[in-house]
Motif scaffolding. Structure first.
Motif, PDB file in Angstrom:
ATOM      1  N   MET A   1       0.765  -1.029  -0.004  1.00  0.00           N
ATOM      2  CA  MET A   1      -0.005  -0.047   0.027  1.00  0.00           C
ATOM      3  C   MET A   1       0.993   1.038   0.111  1.00  0.00           C
ATOM      4  SD  MET A   1      -3.108   0.839   2.233  1.00  0.00           S
ATOM      5  CE  MET A   1      -3.057   1.578   3.745  1.00  0.00           C
ATOM      6  N   SER A   2       0.791   2.296  -0.931  1.00  0.00           N
ATOM      7  CA  SER A   2       1.460   3.286  -0.926  1.00  0.00           C
ATOM      8  C   SER A   2       0.550   4.446  -0.616  1.00  0.00           C
ATOM      9  CB  SER A   2       1.899   3.362  -2.490  1.00  0.00           C
ATOM     10  OG  SER A   2       2.437   4.573  -2.969  1.00  0.00           O
ATOM     11  N   VAL A   3       1.653   5.431   0.207  1.00  0.00           N
ATOM     12  CA  VAL A   3       0.846   6.415   0.643  1.00  0.00           C
ATOM     13  C   VAL A   3       1.289   7.644  -0.259  1.00  0.00           C
ATOM     14  CG1 VAL A   3       0.903   8.285   2.416  1.00  0.00           C
ATOM     15  CG2 VAL A   3       0.795   5.854   2.973  1.00  0.00           C
ATOM     16  N   GLY A   4       0.407   8.433  -1.179  1.00  0.00           N
ATOM     17  CA  GLY A   4       0.873   9.576  -1.973  1.00  0.00           C
ATOM     18  C   GLY A   4       1.206  10.665  -1.198  1.00  0.00           C
ATOM     19  N   ILE A   5       1.568  11.678  -2.051  1.00  0.00           N
ATOM     20  CA  ILE A   5       2.059  13.119  -1.452  1.00  0.00           C
ATOM     21  C   ILE A   5       0.943  13.725  -0.738  1.00  0.00           C
ATOM     22  CG2 ILE A   5       1.233  14.452  -3.549  1.00  0.00           C
ATOM     23  CD1 ILE A   5       4.392  15.047  -1.778  1.00  0.00           C
ATOM     24  N   ILE A   6      -0.482  13.232  -1.013  1.00  0.00           N
ATOM     25  CA  ILE A   6      -1.361  14.208  -0.392  1.00  0.00           C
ATOM     26  C   ILE A   6      -1.602  13.252   1.029  1.00  0.00           C
ATOM     27  CG2 ILE A   6      -4.014  14.281  -0.101  1.00  0.00           C
ATOM     28  CD1 ILE A   6      -2.974  16.073  -2.457  1.00  0.00           C
ATOM     29  N   GLY A   7      -1.407  11.985   1.023  1.00  0.00           N
ATOM     30  CA  GLY A   7      -1.407  11.252   2.283  1.00  0.00           C
ATOM     31  C   GLY A   7      -0.452  11.575   3.166  1.00  0.00           C
ATOM     32  N   LEU A   8       0.739  12.003   2.626  1.00  0.00           N
ATOM     33  CA  LEU A   8       2.029  12.602   3.587  1.00  0.00           C
ATOM     34  C   LEU A   8       1.981  13.960   4.094  1.00  0.00           C
ATOM     35  CD1 LEU A   8       5.030  11.148   1.439  1.00  0.00           C
ATOM     36  CD2 LEU A   8       4.215  10.243   3.804  1.00  0.00           C
ATOM     37  N   LEU A   9       0.973  14.869   3.330  1.00  0.00           N
ATOM     38  CA  LEU A   9       1.015  16.146   3.824  1.00  0.00           C
ATOM     39  C   LEU A   9      -0.323  16.343   4.839  1.00  0.00           C
ATOM     40  CD1 LEU A   9       0.770  18.185   0.383  1.00  0.00           C
ATOM     41  CD2 LEU A   9       2.362  18.176   2.297  1.00  0.00           C
ATOM     42  N   ILE A  10      -1.254  15.078   4.775  1.00  0.00           N
ATOM     43  CA  ILE A  10      -2.316  14.894   5.835  1.00  0.00           C
ATOM     44  C   ILE A  10      -1.702  14.540   6.965  1.00  0.00           C
ATOM     45  CG2 ILE A  10      -4.356  13.785   6.431  1.00  0.00           C
ATOM     46  CD1 ILE A  10      -5.099  13.968   3.478  1.00  0.00           C
ATOM     47  N   ILE A  11      -0.646  13.690   6.860  1.00  0.00           N
ATOM     48  CA  ILE A  11      -0.162  13.255   8.113  1.00  0.00           C
ATOM     49  C   ILE A  11       0.820  14.190   8.873  1.00  0.00           C
ATOM     50  CG2 ILE A  11       1.513  11.503   8.929  1.00  0.00           C
ATOM     51  CD1 ILE A  11       0.554   9.616   6.888  1.00  0.00           C
ATOM     52  N   ALA A  12       1.398  14.953   8.034  1.00  0.00           N
ATOM     53  CA  ALA A  12       2.204  16.093   8.432  1.00  0.00           C
ATOM     54  C   ALA A  12       1.550  17.013   9.273  1.00  0.00           C
ATOM     55  CB  ALA A  12       3.163  16.557   7.177  1.00  0.00           C
ATOM     56  N   ALA A  13       0.333  17.475   8.535  1.00  0.00           N
ATOM     57  CA  ALA A  13      -0.626  18.441   9.179  1.00  0.00           C
ATOM     58  C   ALA A  13      -1.137  18.197  10.376  1.00  0.00           C
ATOM     59  CB  ALA A  13      -1.947  18.819   8.104  1.00  0.00           C
ATOM     60  N   VAL A  14      -1.490  16.601  10.563  1.00  0.00           N
ATOM     61  CA  VAL A  14      -1.755  16.142  11.844  1.00  0.00           C
ATOM     62  C   VAL A  14      -0.981  16.116  12.903  1.00  0.00           C
ATOM     63  CG1 VAL A  14      -2.912  13.953  12.970  1.00  0.00           C
ATOM     64  CG2 VAL A  14      -3.955  14.657  10.757  1.00  0.00           C
ATOM     65  N   LEU A  15       0.180  15.760  12.565  1.00  0.00           N
ATOM     66  CA  LEU A  15       1.492  16.046  13.608  1.00  0.00           C
ATOM     67  C   LEU A  15       1.776  17.430  14.104  1.00  0.00           C
ATOM     68  CD1 LEU A  15       4.056  13.428  11.922  1.00  0.00           C
ATOM     69  CD2 LEU A  15       2.516  13.138  14.190  1.00  0.00           C
ATOM     70  N   LEU A  16       1.612  18.324  12.929  1.00  0.00           N
ATOM     71  CA  LEU A  16       1.649  19.709  13.289  1.00  0.00           C
ATOM     72  C   LEU A  16       0.958  20.090  14.388  1.00  0.00           C
ATOM     73  CD1 LEU A  16       3.676  22.096  12.906  1.00  0.00           C
ATOM     74  CD2 LEU A  16       1.893  22.895  10.983  1.00  0.00           C
ATOM     75  N   VAL A  17      -0.668  19.650  14.067  1.00  0.00           N
ATOM     76  CA  VAL A  17      -1.460  20.244  15.008  1.00  0.00           C
ATOM     77  C   VAL A  17      -1.159  19.764  16.532  1.00  0.00           C
ATOM     78  CG1 VAL A  17      -3.889  19.854  15.732  1.00  0.00           C
ATOM     79  CG2 VAL A  17      -3.225  20.651  13.047  1.00  0.00           C
ATOM     80  N   ILE A  18      -0.855  18.300  16.530  1.00  0.00           N
ATOM     81  CA  ILE A  18      -0.705  17.882  17.776  1.00  0.00           C
ATOM     82  C   ILE A  18       0.291  18.401  18.724  1.00  0.00           C
ATOM     83  CG2 ILE A  18       0.018  15.705  18.998  1.00  0.00           C
ATOM     84  CD1 ILE A  18      -1.496  14.033  16.691  1.00  0.00           C
ATOM     85  N   ALA A  19       1.514  18.838  17.795  1.00  0.00           N
ATOM     86  CA  ALA A  19       2.540  19.481  18.565  1.00  0.00           C
ATOM     87  C   ALA A  19       2.285  20.919  18.735  1.00  0.00           C
ATOM     88  CB  ALA A  19       3.742  19.488  17.316  1.00  0.00           C
ATOM     89  N   ALA A  20       1.322  21.504  18.229  1.00  0.00           N
ATOM     90  CA  ALA A  20       0.760  22.751  18.325  1.00  0.00           C
ATOM     91  C   ALA A  20       0.138  22.907  19.817  1.00  0.00           C
ATOM     92  CB  ALA A  20       0.219  23.670  17.533  1.00  0.00           C
TER      93      ALA A  20
END
Length: 82
Positions: A1-20
């Motif tokens: 299963m491959s995670v596309g660029i959109i998936g990576l951006l979503i994961i990064a955004a979620v991690l950023l919100v958690i960190a904030a």
């Protein structure tokens, strides 16, 4: 299963919100631990205890001298007894 660029951006955004959120919680906890309690108004002993627990023993002694007319030695003994 491959995670596309959109998936990576979503994961990064979620991690950023958690960190904030974590940063906001840490700042709030630190700010509340430094908050100065409100000094009691009427009771001399309560005001002296508050000053003493706030690390302001000299001010507590001065307050006792001013409020009671005690000399510094007697006021010091009174403050230390509380």
């Amino acid at each position: 299963m491959s995670v596309g660029i959109i998936g990576l951006l979503i994961i990064a955004a979620v991690l950023l919100v958690i960190a904030a959120v974590a940063v906001v919680v840490v700042v709030a906890v630190r700010a509340s631990s430094r908050a100065t309690p409100i000094a009691p108004r009427n009771d001399l002993a309560a005001r002296v205890r508050w000053l003493k627990t706030s690390g302001r023993t000299e001010q507590a002694i001065h307050l006792v001298c001013g409020e009671t007319g005690m000399d510094q030695m007697a006021a010091t003994r009174f403050v230390e007894s509380l």
